[in-house]
Structures are given as C-alpha cells and as structure tokens.
Design a protein around this motif. Structure first.
Motif, PDB file in Angstrom:
ATOM      1  N   ALA A  91       1.005  -1.258  -0.115  1.00 52.82           N
ATOM      2  CA  ALA A  91      -0.034   0.256   0.064  1.00 52.82           C
ATOM      3  C   ALA A  91       0.770   1.328  -0.038  1.00 52.82           C
ATOM      4  O   ALA A  91       0.687   2.277  -0.789  1.00 52.82           O
ATOM      5  CB  ALA A  91      -0.953  -0.077   1.209  1.00 52.82           C
ATOM      6  N   CYS A  92       1.986   1.265   0.648  1.00 58.69           N
ATOM      7  CA  CYS A  92       2.890   2.384   0.842  1.00 58.69           C
ATOM      8  C   CYS A  92       3.536   2.386  -0.614  1.00 58.69           C
ATOM      9  O   CYS A  92       3.578   3.701  -1.188  1.00 58.69           O
ATOM     10  CB  CYS A  92       4.119   2.089   1.849  1.00 58.69           C
ATOM     11  N   ALA A  93       3.875   1.401  -1.261  1.00 55.16           N
ATOM     12  CA  ALA A  93       4.394   1.369  -2.651  1.00 55.16           C
ATOM     13  C   ALA A  93       3.503   2.187  -3.596  1.00 55.16           C
ATOM     14  O   ALA A  93       3.962   2.724  -4.567  1.00 55.16           O
ATOM     15  CB  ALA A  93       5.034  -0.057  -3.083  1.00 55.16           C
ATOM     16  N   ALA A  94       2.291   1.575  -3.560  1.00 55.51           N
ATOM     17  CA  ALA A  94       1.173   2.196  -4.494  1.00 55.51           C
ATOM     18  C   ALA A  94       1.115   3.811  -4.098  1.00 55.51           C
ATOM     19  O   ALA A  94       0.852   4.327  -5.102  1.00 55.51           O
ATOM     20  CB  ALA A  94      -0.324   1.541  -3.942  1.00 55.51           C
ATOM     21  N   LEU A 112      10.480   4.384  -3.379  1.00 53.42           N
ATOM     22  CA  LEU A 112      10.147   3.306  -3.973  1.00 53.42           C
ATOM     23  C   LEU A 112      11.095   1.995  -3.915  1.00 53.42           C
ATOM     24  O   LEU A 112      10.676   1.094  -3.589  1.00 53.42           O
ATOM     25  CB  LEU A 112       9.705   3.388  -5.536  1.00 53.42           C
ATOM     26  N   LEU A 113      12.302   2.206  -4.095  1.00 52.60           N
ATOM     27  CA  LEU A 113      13.362   1.284  -4.024  1.00 52.60           C
ATOM     28  C   LEU A 113      13.533   0.708  -2.669  1.00 52.60           C
ATOM     29  O   LEU A 113      13.396  -0.473  -2.234  1.00 52.60           O
ATOM     30  CB  LEU A 113      14.618   1.715  -4.643  1.00 52.60           C
ATOM     31  N   ARG A 114      13.396   1.511  -1.717  1.00 50.38           N
ATOM     32  CA  ARG A 114      13.612   1.248  -0.311  1.00 50.38           C
ATOM     33  C   ARG A 114      12.240   0.649   0.149  1.00 50.38           C
ATOM     34  O   ARG A 114      12.474  -0.470   0.787  1.00 50.38           O
ATOM     35  CB  ARG A 114      13.807   2.519   0.608  1.00 50.38           C
ATOM     36  N   ILE A 115      11.195   0.893  -0.164  1.00 58.61           N
ATOM     37  CA  ILE A 115       9.931   0.260   0.027  1.00 58.61           C
ATOM     38  C   ILE A 115      10.056  -1.243  -0.497  1.00 58.61           C
ATOM     39  O   ILE A 115       9.555  -1.950   0.226  1.00 58.61           O
ATOM     40  CB  ILE A 115       8.830   1.203  -0.365  1.00 58.61           C
ATOM     41  N   ASP A 116      10.354  -1.124  -1.690  1.00 58.40           N
ATOM     42  CA  ASP A 116      10.270  -2.421  -2.415  1.00 58.40           C
ATOM     43  C   ASP A 116      11.399  -3.475  -1.587  1.00 58.40           C
ATOM     44  O   ASP A 116      11.042  -4.661  -1.383  1.00 58.40           O
ATOM     45  CB  ASP A 116      10.756  -2.411  -3.999  1.00 58.40           C
TER      46      ASP A 116
END
Length: 135
Positions: A91-94, A112-116
């Motif tokens: 949900a954070c990435a979205a 985005l890369l860190r969240i992933d």
C-alpha cells in the motif's frame, strides 16, 4: 500440516519469486529510466504489472483466508502476519507510484526502491515461516 498450510507455502514461494524479480530486476531498470522518458516507462510498467499483482495478491488472500478458517497456529500465524505486512508495505508502494505517475522525482524513486526492499524482506519472512509451519 494441513492442506491449507501447503497451499500457503506454495503461494508465499510464488510470491517471493515474483517479489525478488521485481526487487532485483524490474524496479532497478525503472529507476534508470531518464526523466524525459519517465511518463511513458512508468505507465507501461503499471499496465504490465497490475494484472500480475492482482493474481499474486489474490492468491495470497485466498490461501491466507483458507488458512485462517483452518485454525492456524504457530509458524502459520507468523506467515500470515508477514503476508499482512507485505500488503501494508505494498500500500505504501502504491502511494509512491501514484505520486510518480505525475512525473519523475528522483527522491520518490529512491523511496520506492527502499519500500520495495522491505516488501522483499516481508515476503521472504512469509515463505520461511510457511516452510517452518509444514515441516
């Protein structure tokens, strides 16, 4: 070990394979897209990945729901918690993808890369816990 546990193990293994592909290949390639080509590349990525995400996460929801109805315990509960964490991280990435659809932003791409990477970690935890549940 129940059938639900085995199905959850299968789903978490498939999900981790998908997630590692995204983390190791897809997002780094997207991050290298020049700003002037960003809108096209990001939109193409989104169109391509959404059906895969729907299948993968739908499978996790179905197997997780069945597992919950089967009265899980121990490592299965840990696996389900890790799957839930993966959903929250997704949900954070979205939200970041939503901001990136408006245009290239180097800091948002880094975010985005860190969240992933966190999402890959939670997917790995789900698989390990699922494997421990069926041993």
């Amino acid at each position: 070990m129940t059938t639900a546990d085995v199905l959850l193990l299968t789903a978490t293994a498939a999900h981790l394979g998908f997630q590692v592909t995204v983390t190791a290949l897809v997002y780094p390639a997207l991050a290298r897209v020049p700003a002037q080509q960003w809108e096209f590349a990001h939109n193409a990525h989104s169109r391509a990945v959404v059906p895969l995400v729907a299948v993968m996460y739908g499978t996790l929801v179905l197997t997780g729901g069945w597992t919950l109805l089967s009265g899980p315990g121990g490592w299965t509960l840990v696996a389900l918690a890790a799957v839930a964490a993966t959903f929250m991280v997704t949900a954070c990435a979205a939200r970041v993808h939503g901001r990136l659809s408006a245009g290239h932003d180097r800091e948002e791409v880094r975010r985005l890369l860190r969240i992933d990477q966190v999402r890959a970690l939670t997917a790995a935890l789900a698989l390990v816990a699922s494997a421990l549940a069926v041993r």
